[in-house]
Write a protein that holds these residues in place. Structure first.
Motif, PDB file in Angstrom:
ATOM      1  N   ASP A  41      92.652 -50.905 -13.282  1.00 59.50           N
ATOM      2  CA  ASP A  41      92.274 -52.276 -12.972  1.00 59.50           C
ATOM      3  C   ASP A  41      93.517 -52.993 -12.452  1.00 59.50           C
ATOM      4  N   THR A  42      93.591 -53.165 -11.144  1.00 56.63           N
ATOM      5  CA  THR A  42      94.770 -53.772 -10.523  1.00 56.63           C
ATOM      6  C   THR A  42      94.518 -55.217 -10.096  1.00 56.63           C
ATOM      7  N   SER A  43      93.473 -55.819 -10.639  1.00 56.91           N
ATOM      8  CA  SER A  43      93.149 -57.193 -10.238  1.00 56.91           C
ATOM      9  C   SER A  43      94.275 -58.162 -10.585  1.00 56.91           C
ATOM     10  N   GLY A  44      95.067 -57.823 -11.620  1.00 58.96           N
ATOM     11  CA  GLY A  44      96.159 -58.705 -12.018  1.00 58.96           C
ATOM     12  C   GLY A  44      97.389 -58.599 -11.139  1.00 58.96           C
ATOM     13  N   LEU A  45      97.364 -57.715 -10.147  1.00 61.67           N
ATOM     14  CA  LEU A  45      98.519 -57.547  -9.265  1.00 61.67           C
ATOM     15  C   LEU A  45      98.480 -58.472  -8.055  1.00 61.67           C
ATOM     16  N   GLY A  46      97.483 -59.309  -7.974  1.00 65.39           N
ATOM     17  CA  GLY A  46      97.468 -60.311  -6.924  1.00 65.39           C
ATOM     18  C   GLY A  46      97.121 -59.795  -5.552  1.00 65.39           C
ATOM     19  N   SER A 109     106.981 -56.876   2.320  1.00 63.40           N
ATOM     20  CA  SER A 109     106.211 -55.634   2.180  1.00 63.40           C
ATOM     21  C   SER A 109     106.278 -55.229   0.714  1.00 63.40           C
ATOM     22  N   LEU A 110     105.104 -55.057   0.091  1.00 62.49           N
ATOM     23  CA  LEU A 110     105.045 -54.819  -1.351  1.00 62.49           C
ATOM     24  C   LEU A 110     103.950 -53.798  -1.650  1.00 62.49           C
ATOM     25  N   VAL A 111     104.329 -52.666  -2.250  1.00 57.02           N
ATOM     26  CA  VAL A 111     103.378 -51.585  -2.520  1.00 57.02           C
ATOM     27  C   VAL A 111     103.591 -51.087  -3.945  1.00 57.02           C
ATOM     28  N   VAL A 112     102.500 -50.928  -4.681  1.00 59.85           N
ATOM     29  CA  VAL A 112     102.525 -50.362  -6.028  1.00 59.85           C
ATOM     30  C   VAL A 112     101.896 -48.970  -5.972  1.00 59.85           C
ATOM     31  N   THR A 113     102.558 -47.992  -6.570  1.00 61.51           N
ATOM     32  CA  THR A 113     102.050 -46.617  -6.616  1.00 61.51           C
ATOM     33  C   THR A 113     101.739 -46.246  -8.060  1.00 61.51           C
ATOM     34  N   LEU A 114     100.527 -45.728  -8.288  1.00 61.03           N
ATOM     35  CA  LEU A 114     100.043 -45.407  -9.632  1.00 61.03           C
ATOM     36  C   LEU A 114      99.416 -44.015  -9.641  1.00 61.03           C
ATOM     37  N   PRO A 115      99.403 -43.352 -10.805  1.00 59.42           N
ATOM     38  CA  PRO A 115      98.761 -42.036 -10.884  1.00 59.42           C
ATOM     39  C   PRO A 115      97.245 -42.145 -10.877  1.00 59.42           C
ATOM     40  N   ARG A 116      96.600 -41.067 -10.410  1.00 54.21           N
ATOM     41  CA  ARG A 116      95.135 -41.008 -10.348  1.00 54.21           C
ATOM     42  C   ARG A 116      94.696 -39.660 -10.927  1.00 54.21           C
ATOM     43  N   GLU A 142     104.156 -52.605 -13.927  1.00 52.33           N
ATOM     44  CA  GLU A 142     104.380 -52.781 -12.491  1.00 52.33           C
ATOM     45  C   GLU A 142     104.078 -54.215 -12.061  1.00 52.33           C
ATOM     46  N   GLY A 143     103.147 -54.857 -12.756  1.00 52.23           N
ATOM     47  CA  GLY A 143     102.873 -56.253 -12.467  1.00 52.23           C
ATOM     48  C   GLY A 143     104.073 -57.151 -12.719  1.00 52.23           C
ATOM     49  N   GLY A 144     104.910 -56.772 -13.698  1.00 53.22           N
ATOM     50  CA  GLY A 144     106.144 -57.518 -13.922  1.00 53.22           C
ATOM     51  C   GLY A 144     107.086 -57.423 -12.742  1.00 53.22           C
ATOM     52  N   HIS A 145     107.160 -56.233 -12.140  1.00 48.94           N
ATOM     53  CA  HIS A 145     107.971 -56.091 -10.929  1.00 48.94           C
ATOM     54  C   HIS A 145     107.407 -56.932  -9.787  1.00 48.94           C
ATOM     55  N   VAL A 146     106.091 -56.871  -9.622  1.00 48.99           N
ATOM     56  CA  VAL A 146     105.447 -57.636  -8.550  1.00 48.99           C
ATOM     57  C   VAL A 146     105.747 -59.127  -8.701  1.00 48.99           C
TER      58      VAL A 146
END
Length: 218
Positions: A41-46, A109-116, A142-146
């Protein structure tokens, strides 16, 4: 939890007694059919761009090793479980005497990479639940980094307009260095997310194994 065998009364077929009691228990322990990928759930990453990389495994140890082998590479060439990469660029125009900034463009430019991970047939429900908790915690980290990068962008848009033309580029580089430093300090404070729950156990830390009833650490 005990087990035993009882003789059914009369001519009643034994499976009619045993199966209704056994199958619900088995359904709690394992998923008999392939499950869909566990989606974060990445909805919190904006709304930032999110990329995934595939991992495989049927237990904690194999999943952990897959994370180690397939995760993205950080700046030092080490595999990490999740990563936030970013770049801040700016352009400006100025006029007047003394020169002042009249136009400013800041590009992020902002990209988050996560495992699947896609659980296979027979995967333990407990393992899926543990992975979901881990993935949620990784997203929080990762949201803290964002959030820190977005604050840096906002700061840049204000600060670069406030300095003389001759100081714009130096101010931009100082802001880049500050954002890098803040993200490094955040990783140190959280142990790269481990203190926020973003860790997946290896065998010595986790115990004897899920099939033997070893509990997950909180």
């Amino acid at each position: 939890m005990g087990s035993g065998r009882a003789r059914p009364p009369g001519n009643l077929d034994p499976p009619q007694l045993l199966y209704p009691r056994v199958l619900p228990l088995l359904s709690l322990l394992a998923c008999p059919h392939p499950l869909p990928p566990v989606v974060a759930d990445t909805s919190g990453l904006g709304g930032v761009e999110v990329n995934g990389y595939d991992v495989t495994g049927h237990d904690v140890v194999s999943l952990r090793e897959s994370l180690r082998a397939n995760g993205p590479l950080n700046d030092t060439g080490e595999h990490v479980n999740g990563e936030t990469t970013w770049a801040l660029l700016w352009q400006w125009a100025g006029s007047g005497e003394p020169c002042a900034v009249t136009d400013l463009w800041v590009d992020l430019s902002l990209v988050v990479t996560l495992p699947r991970w896609t659980p296979g047939p027979g995967t333990s429900r407990a393992l899926v639940d543990r992975w979901e908790r881990y993935l949620d915690a990784l997203v929080v980290h990762e949201g803290g980094h964002v959030a820190r990068v977005l604050r840096g962008r906002d700061w840049m848009e204000v600060q670069l307009r406030a300095v003389p033309c001759a100081a714009v580029d130096d101010a931009g580089r100082e802001i880049l260095a500050a954002v890098h430093a803040e993200n490094t300090a955040y990783d140190q404070a959280t142990a790269h997310g481990a203190n926020q729950g973003a860790r997946f156990w290896t065998a010595p830390e986790w115990g004897s194994g899920l099939d033997q009833g070893a509990p997950f650490a909180p």
